[in-house]
Write an enzyme that holds these catalytic residues in place. Structure first.
Site, mmCIF file in Angstrom:
data_model
loop_
_atom_site.group_PDB
_atom_site.id
_atom_site.type_symbol
_atom_site.label_atom_id
_atom_site.label_comp_id
_atom_site.label_asym_id
_atom_site.label_seq_id
_atom_site.Cartn_x
_atom_site.Cartn_y
_atom_site.Cartn_z
ATOM 1 N N MET A 28 0.693 -1.224 -0.058
ATOM 2 C CA MET A 28 -0.099 -0.024 0.037
ATOM 3 C C MET A 28 0.822 1.060 0.109
ATOM 4 S SD MET A 28 -3.496 -0.843 2.199
ATOM 5 C CE MET A 28 -2.643 -0.660 3.820
ATOM 6 N N GLY A 34 11.164 -2.837 5.361
ATOM 7 C CA GLY A 34 10.323 -4.194 5.561
ATOM 8 C C GLY A 34 9.732 -4.654 4.078
ATOM 9 N N HIS A 35 9.133 -3.332 3.269
ATOM 10 C CA HIS A 35 8.717 -3.680 1.864
ATOM 11 C C HIS A 35 9.977 -3.951 0.900
ATOM 12 C CE1 HIS A 35 5.675 -0.589 3.296
ATOM 13 N NE2 HIS A 35 4.798 -1.615 3.135
ATOM 14 N N GLY A 145 4.841 -10.332 4.107
ATOM 15 C CA GLY A 145 5.619 -10.280 5.295
ATOM 16 C C GLY A 145 4.978 -10.905 6.383
ATOM 17 N N GLN A 151 -2.669 -12.335 7.466
ATOM 18 C CA GLN A 151 -2.865 -12.151 5.881
ATOM 19 C C GLN A 151 -2.160 -13.093 5.113
ATOM 20 O OE1 GLN A 151 -2.659 -8.005 4.031
ATOM 21 N NE2 GLN A 151 -0.608 -8.600 3.683
ATOM 22 N N VAL A 174 11.014 -7.117 9.252
ATOM 23 C CA VAL A 174 12.134 -6.208 9.492
ATOM 24 C C VAL A 174 11.849 -5.241 10.524
ATOM 25 C CG1 VAL A 174 13.584 -4.525 8.226
ATOM 26 C CG2 VAL A 174 12.678 -6.497 7.122
ATOM 27 N N SER A 183 6.588 -0.246 10.161
ATOM 28 C CA SER A 183 5.323 -0.258 9.441
ATOM 29 C C SER A 183 5.056 1.397 8.902
ATOM 30 C CB SER A 183 4.281 -0.226 10.877
ATOM 31 O OG SER A 183 2.947 0.175 10.342
HETATM 32 P P1 AMP Z 1 1.570 -2.889 3.520
HETATM 33 O O1 AMP Z 1 2.045 -1.621 2.472
HETATM 34 O O2 AMP Z 1 1.354 -2.685 4.792
HETATM 35 O O3 AMP Z 1 -0.058 -3.438 2.929
HETATM 36 O O4 AMP Z 1 2.440 -4.186 3.264
HETATM 37 C C1 AMP Z 1 2.783 -4.809 2.382
HETATM 38 C C2 AMP Z 1 3.492 -6.106 2.319
HETATM 39 O O5 AMP Z 1 4.854 -5.616 3.116
HETATM 40 C C3 AMP Z 1 2.830 -7.007 3.348
HETATM 41 O O6 AMP Z 1 3.398 -8.391 2.828
HETATM 42 C C4 AMP Z 1 3.550 -6.811 4.562
HETATM 43 O O7 AMP Z 1 3.323 -7.888 5.421
HETATM 44 C C5 AMP Z 1 4.840 -6.505 4.371
HETATM 45 N N1 AMP Z 1 5.495 -5.679 5.273
HETATM 46 C C6 AMP Z 1 5.036 -4.885 6.408
HETATM 47 N N2 AMP Z 1 5.685 -4.422 7.062
HETATM 48 C C7 AMP Z 1 6.862 -5.413 7.357
HETATM 49 C C8 AMP Z 1 8.074 -5.393 8.015
HETATM 50 N N3 AMP Z 1 8.297 -4.703 8.954
HETATM 51 N N4 AMP Z 1 8.955 -6.354 7.615
HETATM 52 C C9 AMP Z 1 8.562 -7.292 6.551
HETATM 53 N N5 AMP Z 1 7.499 -7.240 5.893
HETATM 54 C C10 AMP Z 1 6.597 -6.119 5.905
#
Ligand code: AMP
Length: 281
Positions: A28, A34-35, A145, A151, A174, A183
């Protein structure tokens, strides 16, 4: 940078034509390390990486932070430069939910407890957008992640139940050096709240220590975690769960892979974190 479904399909078709394997990283936006670790994993494993950035309205429950969710496209594109993303798909709302859109994926089972209970409609939105992105990008592997562990179970279930020939790869969470899980929502914390938020990862670490030192009673581990959390009353617990890591059924004992999942409000921000305690006998 691709804005339309049609151009995305063309780009993927061209890559496939060259015999390339396709990796998909759905996000998103408001990208952080992390991403980027998911992008790296895709780049290592696949020949052609599609990153998607789309803030998906249907997965936000009424009253949640859709309108204030951080949107940082320029910085995201900068972060992805030189990182091995071949395509960044950034559709607008109408490109994904065209007029008359009426189909949603409703999942039972692993979509029901935890986040499913606290955020009505959340996984209906997640399953729908993930299925659409999988259909558009037709990846060989899609990367998620562990930070959003439930999810990843929902996506695995979706892929198995709907016979999609796609591998789901789960990447470790991460964290900041002090333990805070990265986050996009962390940007909404002030300095004091950020400090307070550390009690989430601290309590998860305590759970791992206890399990590793032979404490198998989830009731006892929970009690110690709750005591730690009570030291920071500004952190308002939403739930703390210890569940079977595959079924998400409540676990009384840590006698197999167990998910410890914690969710709390820190100021206006809802944070989520978890750890896995694996097969500690
Ligand atoms: P989001 O943008 O929050 O929807 O996350 C997109 C992807 O990044 C999802 O698969 C999340 O699980 C992953 N993600 C978000 N935060 C982290 C993190 N700290 N470490 C690893 N993956 C992450």
């Amino acid at each position: 940078l691709i804005r339309t479904a049609e151009r995305l399909r063309e780009a993927v078709r061209a890559a496939r034509g060259q015999g390339k394997s396709i990796g998909l990283v759905p996000t998103m936006g408001a990208l952080h390390a992390g991403h980027l670790s998911l992008v790296d994993a895709s780049h290592r494993q696949c020949d052609f990486t599609v990153v998607t950035i789309f803030v998906n309205l249907p997965q936000f429950a009424p009253g949640e932070d859709f309108s204030t969710y951080p949107r940082t496209l320029e910085a995201d594109l900068d972060a992805l430069r030189g990182r091995g993303a071949d395509v960044v798909f950034v559709p607008d709302e109408q490109e994904i939910y065209r007029p008359g859109h009426a189909t949603f994926v409703q999942m039972h089972g692993v979509a029901e407890p935890l986040e499913g209970r606290c955020r009505p409609g959340h996984f209906r939105g997640v399953a729908t957008i993930v299925l659409k992105l999988l259909n558009l990008a037709t990846p060989d592997v899609a990367f998620f992640g562990q930070k959003d562990y439930q999810q990843s179970l929902v996506v695995r279930r979706l892929v198995a139940d709907l016979d999609l020939p796609i591998e789901i790869h789960l990447c470790p969470t991460v964290r900041e050096p002090d333990g805070l899980a990265l986050s996009s929502r962390n940007a909404q914390l002030d300095a004091q709240q950020r400090q307070q938020a550390l009690v989430l990862s601290r309590s998860l670490r305590r759970a791992v220590e206890l399990a590793e030192s032979g404490q198998h009673s989830t009731k006892a581990i929970r009690a110690e975690m709750l005591a730690l959390l009570a030291e920071v009353p500004e952190v308002r617990l939403d739930y703390l769960a210890m569940v079977d890591a595959e079924t998400l059924d409540e676990a009384a004992q840590v006698d197999g892979p167990t998910l410890v999942a914690i969710t709390a409000f820190v100021g206006p921000v809802r944070l989520i974190d978890n750890c896995l305690i694996n097969n500690i006998m």
